[in-house]
Motif scaffolding. Structure first.
Motif, PDB file in Angstrom:
ATOM      1  N   ALA A   1       1.486 -21.413 -31.885  1.00  0.00           N
ATOM      2  CA  ALA A   1       2.101 -21.295 -33.205  1.00  0.00           C
ATOM      3  C   ALA A   1       2.914 -22.540 -33.556  1.00  0.00           C
ATOM      4  O   ALA A   1       2.911 -22.990 -34.704  1.00  0.00           O
TER       5      ALA A   1
ATOM      6  N   SER B   1       0.566 -25.274 -34.536  1.00  0.00           N
ATOM      7  CA  SER B   1       0.052 -24.968 -35.866  1.00  0.00           C
ATOM      8  C   SER B   1       1.064 -25.339 -36.940  1.00  0.00           C
ATOM      9  O   SER B   1       0.710 -25.884 -37.996  1.00  0.00           O
ATOM     10  N   ARG B   2       2.344 -25.058 -36.673  1.00  0.00           N
ATOM     11  CA  ARG B   2       3.371 -25.379 -37.662  1.00  0.00           C
ATOM     12  C   ARG B   2       3.533 -26.880 -37.863  1.00  0.00           C
ATOM     13  O   ARG B   2       3.931 -27.326 -38.947  1.00  0.00           O
TER      14      ARG B   2
ATOM     15  N   ASP C   1      -1.841 -20.446 -40.090  1.00  0.00           N
ATOM     16  CA  ASP C   1      -1.118 -20.090 -38.869  1.00  0.00           C
ATOM     17  C   ASP C   1      -1.884 -19.022 -38.101  1.00  0.00           C
ATOM     18  O   ASP C   1      -2.017 -19.083 -36.873  1.00  0.00           O
TER      19      ASP C   1
END
Length: 342
Positions: free
Chosen positions: A16, A19-20, A305
């Motif tokens: 995550a 992805s951010r 996301d």
């Protein structure tokens, strides 16, 4: 070819977080972001859609389902989604349902059969059973619209009831006591929420709810014209009108002027959505802001996301967008300073 999982493992962070770095870089600490960027460069990871498709067995296609392509709100949402989708190297499928549950289900069935990586539904009718079918196929799903308590999916939502309350309360604060409403279609939950907000504002102000001041509309300019005409022809017409979207408010403007009345001197008016046209009509329209482009952008980032990290039912996210009153001349406000910035 490196994958996002390999980047996360090497960098010692979650998928995550990686992805951010691509979708929401402003939410990642600069030191962490620079560290991940170095690992990405070392491993040769590319977020390019074609590379990702080969590495992760993805199609690099996402779908957006909207209820009314002629309503300026939804092209704005589509533009926000497309801005993110294009940067990510994906392609976007745009589907218009005309608020028809049968059409929506047909599109969803096609997506499940032909496979897309993610779906965004704006003000859709999909129930929990349908969501389970989508998420069960490993397809990311995000709702746009009102808050949904009966959902497995993530969502970007606003409080339409609060928006209706704010619009009506503002008219009450201007001194109006007979306030009409041009409501949206009964079958659309978002429009019913606005009607509830109108009723709550009247109730809290100790004002009676007069059925003669509630006029049905269809969220179109023509519906706003007819709705306002009905209100103006009432035995005791309103001195102010809340139209549940800006298109109906623009139609109401035409009806008010055709009746030989002035806005806001004779009839004040407030809309909902803050479409671009609302600041171009005469007088400029006071309205509740629904930042459609921003909402589309946020929904697309949330979708990516999920695409990057997987679509677990337990990882549902909700992002709330606060409605905002944009005060302009049509409501009869006395000062012009606030209008300069709206």
């Amino acid at each position: 070819m490196a994958t996002i999982r390999e980047v996360a493992k090497t960098a010692g962070v979650s998928i995550a977080t990686v992805s951010r770095v691509f979708n929401h870089p402003e939410t990642v600490a600069s030191e962490t972001r620079e560290h991940i960027d170095r690992i990405i460069a070392e491993l040769g990871f590319s977020p390019n859609g074609t590379a990702r498709s080969l590495a992760l067995n993805k199609t690099s296609i996402v779908a957006l389902i909207i209820p009314d392509i002629l309503n300026p709100v939804f092209p704005e949402i589509a533009k926000g989604v497309e801005d993110v989708v294009h940067r990510r190297g994906y392609s976007l499928l745009l589907c218009n349902t005309e608020s028809d549950a049968v059409k929506e289900n047909e599109y969803l069935a096609a997506f499940l059969g032909r496979r897309v990586d993610g779906i965004i539904i704006a003000e859709g009718l999909l129930d929990r059973k349908g969501e389970e079918q989508v998420l069960g196929k490993g397809i990311a799903l995000v709702h746009i619209g009102r808050k949904r308590n009966d959902t497995w999916a993530s969502s970007v939502y606003t409080d339409f009831e609060l928006g209706g309350f704010m619009a009506t309360r503002h008219l009450i604060e201007q001194g109006f006591k007979r306030i009409g409403i041009i409501a949206g279609p009964e079958g659309q939950a978002e429009q019913l929420d606005k009607l509830r907000g109108y009723e709550r504002a009247l109730s809290e102000a100790g004002l009676p709810l007069d059925p003669d001041l509630v006029s049905p509309g269809d969220c179109e300019i023509e519906g706003g014209y007819l709705g306002a005409k009905k209100l103006l022809n009432a035995a005791s017409p309103p001195r102010a009108i809340f139209a549940c979207n800006d298109l109906m408010a623009i139609g109401a403007m035409d009806a008010i002027k055709t009746a030989g009345l002035r806005i806001p001197n004779d009839v004040a008016l407030v809309g909902f959505d803050n479409i671009r046209m609302s600041a171009l009509v005469d007088p400029k329209l006071t309205t509740i802001s629904y930042p459609a482009h921003r909402i589309g952008t946020i929904a697309a980032r949330l979708l990516f996301d999920m695409i990057e990290t997987g679509t677990e039912l337990s990882e549902r996210e909700e992002i709330y967008i606060q409605p905002e009153l944009k005060v302009r001349r049509s409501c009869g406000h006395s000062g012009r300073l606030q209008e300069m910035f709206n």
